[in-house]
Scaffold this active site. Structure first.
Site, PDB file in Angstrom:
ATOM      1  N   HIS A  75      29.405  34.568  66.179  1.00 17.39           N
ATOM      2  CA  HIS A  75      28.426  34.771  67.246  1.00 17.39           C
ATOM      3  C   HIS A  75      28.204  33.464  68.000  1.00 17.39           C
ATOM      4  O   HIS A  75      28.321  32.370  67.443  1.00 17.39           O
ATOM      5  CB  HIS A  75      27.114  35.334  66.692  1.00 17.39           C
ATOM      6  N   ASP A  77      25.374  32.712  69.794  1.00  9.54           N
ATOM      7  CA  ASP A  77      23.977  32.340  69.978  1.00  9.54           C
ATOM      8  C   ASP A  77      23.462  31.544  68.783  1.00  9.54           C
ATOM      9  O   ASP A  77      24.098  31.491  67.723  1.00  9.54           O
ATOM     10  CB  ASP A  77      23.114  33.586  70.188  1.00  9.54           C
ATOM     11  N   GLU A 139      23.485  37.767  67.938  1.00  7.26           N
ATOM     12  CA  GLU A 139      23.449  38.114  66.510  1.00  7.26           C
ATOM     13  C   GLU A 139      22.118  37.736  65.886  1.00  7.26           C
ATOM     14  O   GLU A 139      21.625  38.420  64.976  1.00  7.26           O
ATOM     15  CB  GLU A 139      24.598  37.394  65.779  1.00  7.26           C
ATOM     16  N   GLU A 140      21.505  36.663  66.380  1.00 11.78           N
ATOM     17  CA  GLU A 140      20.281  36.165  65.768  1.00 11.78           C
ATOM     18  C   GLU A 140      19.037  36.956  66.176  1.00 11.78           C
ATOM     19  O   GLU A 140      17.951  36.698  65.656  1.00 11.78           O
ATOM     20  CB  GLU A 140      20.072  34.685  66.142  1.00 11.78           C
ATOM     21  N   HIS A 351      19.296  27.864  60.448  1.00  5.36           N
ATOM     22  CA  HIS A 351      17.908  28.086  60.885  1.00  5.36           C
ATOM     23  C   HIS A 351      16.985  26.944  60.466  1.00  5.36           C
ATOM     24  O   HIS A 351      15.767  27.125  60.412  1.00  5.36           O
ATOM     25  CB  HIS A 351      17.360  29.422  60.352  1.00  5.36           C
TER      26      HIS A 351
END
Length: 382
Positions: A75, A77, A139-140, A351
């Site tokens: 992904h 993002d 995706e996030e 994250h």
């Protein structure tokens, strides 16, 4: 362009995705950059804008032809960040202490840079089966990019690797996730006389009890020893209701998440929950609404006997495992593609403030990618 230059460019593009509009950014700068780089290597690149999501797109880059082949998927993002808490600018690749710091180095723009590094020694004529690079949006947050691809039936391939950070250990199964909302609506009134209203908070108590009963029942019905948490989990996450102590609560909302094991159906669970809670709402004379907070992600499992799993185990020296978090793997599996999750970096860095990719992951990952490409694209009959 060398690896560090590619990493620097990708990290510099702010491609945060968020359910909050004030943080959400386009991923098109990353998509266009990747399309240019892969086009220069002879890949046919297809940029697919996402309907209903302005500024968002997927990329499918394909080298070679055939009905087999390998997808390398990631992904584009990242999650939002708090720049003031970072030791360095999250959008500037920073090298220190044997690590590359920057938002997305680990989760997971770095994967694309390492794929490009792995491709340096190959010619287009080397490929007997296609290599497909898949770059997705959001995706996030909503996973709208992967959902759109599943609906479109793209891409077509036999095997796929989702390059999420797994410390280069193959993952062949993970839990699914549901995030759901229960809303009860009664009637507000003066608390001095309960007959003047219908208390939604009172009705929520047996609802919560029934969800805890469901949690216990699911743990008794389903177990999988491959997971660190071997049973499905149901977390009562937040509750909001009423507006004053001396007023009968007119409405109340409970949000919870449920993480499912392979073999469990999100749709079947929603129906079971509805059947369990409907009678409670009727008995308490409240209106009952039960809705998903997002479409959810199904659980995922690829058989241990899959040639992809076996190749990944051989190349990494690690037995395939299971994780509790969710990825885009189920959407590729919907397309009939044997899929694993396998990539550089540690999920513990994802994250987090000062996200990084350890430099000692780079060369092993490049060699691993070359091994997979050679097995499934260059010498597919081996």
């Amino acid at each position: 362009m060398d690896l560090i230059s590619r990493l620097t460019t990708l990290i510099a593009h702010n491609s945060i995705s968020s359910v909050l509009p004030e943080y959400d950014e386009s991923n098109l700068p990353v998509i266009n950059t990747l399309a240019q780089w892969f086009s220069e290597l002879g890949f046919a690149c297809e940029i697919l804008p996402l309907e209903g999501f302005p500024g968002k797109a997927n990329l499918i880059a394909t080298l070679g032809r055939g009905d087999g082949g390998l997808v390398l998927s990631g992904h584009t993002d990242t999650v939002p960040c708090n720049p003031e808490r970072w030791q360095s600018d999250p959008f500037t690749l920073t090298e220190r202490d044997g690590r590359f710091y920057g938002l997305g180095t680990c989760d997971m723009k770095g994967f694309f840079a390492l794929v490009l590094e792995a491709l340096k020694h190959y010619q287009a004529s080397d490929f007997k089966q296609p290599l497909i690079i898949l770059a997705t949006a959001d995706e996030e947050s909503s996973m709208c990019g992967a959902r759109a691809l599943a609906q479109q039936g793209k891409p077509k391939a036999r095997y796929a690797v989702v390059g999420e950070p797994t410390s280069l250990k193959p993952i062949r199964m993970h839990k699914g996730i549901m995030m759901e909302s229960v809303r009860l609506t009664g009637k507000a009134g003066h608390s001095s006389n309960p007959d003047l209203g219908t208390n939604a908070l009172d009705a929520m108590v047996p609802v919560m009890n029934e969800l805890m009963n469901l949690r216990r029942d699911l743990a008794g019905r389903y177990q999988n020893a491959h997971f660190a948490v071997q049973v499905p989990t149901l977390n009562l996450g937040c509750i909001h209701g009423g507006d004053n102590p001396n007023r009968i609560c007119g409405s109340c909302e409970l949000a919870f998440d449920l993480r499912t094991l392979p073999g469990m159906s999100n749709d079947d669970l929603r129906e079971e929950i509805r059947q369990r809670l409907n009678p409670i709402a009727e008995q308490n004379r409240v209106e009952f609404s039960f809705e998903p907070l997002f479409p959810g992600v199904n659980s995922f499992e690829t058989a241990a006997t899959s040639p992809l799993v076996q190749a990944a185990e051989r190349l990494t020296g690690h037995t395939s495992a299971a994780v509790n978090y969710a990825t885009e793997a189920p959407f590729l599996q919907e397309l009939g593609i044997d899929t694993i999750v396998l990539g550089p970096g540690n999920i513990d860095q994802a994250h987090q403030v000062d996200e990084y990719l350890a430099q000692d992951q780079i060369e092993p990952c490049v060699e691993l990618l070359r091994g997979l490409i050679e097995r499934f694209c260059l010498h597919p009959s081996v």
